[in-house]
Design an enzyme around this catalytic site. Structure first.
Site, PDB file in Angstrom:
ATOM      1  N   ASP A 122       0.870  -1.177   0.000  1.00  0.00           N
ATOM      2  CA  ASP A 122       0.000   0.000   0.000  1.00  0.00           C
ATOM      3  C   ASP A 122       0.905   1.225   0.000  1.00  0.00           C
ATOM      4  O   ASP A 122       1.475   1.581   1.033  1.00  0.00           O
ATOM      5  CB  ASP A 122      -0.904  -0.006   1.235  1.00  0.00           C
ATOM      6  CG  ASP A 122      -1.848   1.180   1.269  1.00  0.00           C
ATOM      7  OD1 ASP A 122      -2.303   1.613   0.188  1.00  0.00           O
ATOM      8  OD2 ASP A 122      -2.146   1.672   2.374  1.00  0.00           O
ATOM      9  N   GLU A 158      -1.356  -1.264  -4.918  1.00  0.00           N
ATOM     10  CA  GLU A 158      -2.585  -0.525  -5.165  1.00  0.00           C
ATOM     11  C   GLU A 158      -2.311   0.622  -6.130  1.00  0.00           C
ATOM     12  O   GLU A 158      -1.299   1.317  -6.016  1.00  0.00           O
ATOM     13  CB  GLU A 158      -3.146   0.012  -3.846  1.00  0.00           C
ATOM     14  CG  GLU A 158      -4.536   0.582  -3.985  1.00  0.00           C
ATOM     15  CD  GLU A 158      -5.159   0.916  -2.648  1.00  0.00           C
ATOM     16  OE1 GLU A 158      -6.102   0.214  -2.257  1.00  0.00           O
ATOM     17  OE2 GLU A 158      -4.694   1.861  -2.004  1.00  0.00           O
ATOM     18  N   ASP A 183      -2.395   0.902   7.302  1.00  0.00           N
ATOM     19  CA  ASP A 183      -1.665   0.760   6.041  1.00  0.00           C
ATOM     20  C   ASP A 183      -1.250  -0.695   5.821  1.00  0.00           C
ATOM     21  O   ASP A 183      -1.276  -1.198   4.691  1.00  0.00           O
ATOM     22  CB  ASP A 183      -0.445   1.683   6.015  1.00  0.00           C
ATOM     23  CG  ASP A 183      -0.851   3.140   6.158  1.00  0.00           C
ATOM     24  OD1 ASP A 183      -1.641   3.614   5.320  1.00  0.00           O
ATOM     25  OD2 ASP A 183      -0.401   3.800   7.111  1.00  0.00           O
TER      26      ASP A 183
END
Length: 167
Positions: A7, A66, A138
């Site tokens: 992430d 992502e 996260d």
């Protein structure tokens, strides 16, 4: 097949490692790389070094990151894009294929709803990886990205190809 989900973030870059064996997904590790320094170049270098050590330690066979969404602040989006560059560069340097997933795809895969909030994502990650201790939001998102990669065939297709090549 071992998968690392990443992430991207300039302050906090989340990572999560899972093992995938058919339909079974198990937790290996997760954490957060915190950027150090005040200058952008030093912060990116710090993230690069930390993520490189994570990959060297856990030796994933695939990676998933992502995709960046564009927000109202163009400068913030650009900085996030630079952190995302680190998140894609480090696995590529290790010779890993890198899958990319939109945030809504990750949420829909893990939660069942494309507009789930971070709390819902973390809850469903805990449900799918019983007993997991998550290092923070996260890291929960990074584990969700790894789970998404496993469900969308990235990990299972690669594992099948490796098995065929070894036969």
């Amino acid at each position: 097949m071992r998968v690392i989900g990443i992430d991207p973030g300039l302050r906090n870059l989340g990572w999560g490692v899972v093992d995938v064996a058919g339909a079974r997904i198990s937790h290996v590790a997760n954490g957060i790389c915190h950027s150090e320094g005040t200058e952008l170049a030093m912060r990116l270098l710090s993230l690069h070094g930390q993520l490189t050590r994570v990959i060297a330690t856990y030796r994933p066979q695939a990676a998933a990151v992502e995709q960046t969404f564009v927000n109202k602040d163009g400068a913030g989006t650009l900085k996030l894009g630079q952190a995302r560059g680190i998140a894609m560069l480090v696995p590529a340097q290790a010779g890993l294929a890198v899958g990319e997933y939109a945030p809504n795809t990750v949420k829909k895969t893990v939660v069942g709803v494309g507009h789930a909030d971070k709390g819902q994502v973390a809850h469903m990650v805990r449900m799918q990886l019983p007993g997991v201790e998550i290092a923070g939001p996260d890291a929960a998102d990074a584990l969700a990205i790894a789970i998404c990669h496993a469900h969308h065939g990235g990990a299972s297709a690669l594992a099948a190809a490796v098995a065929r090549a070894q036969a």
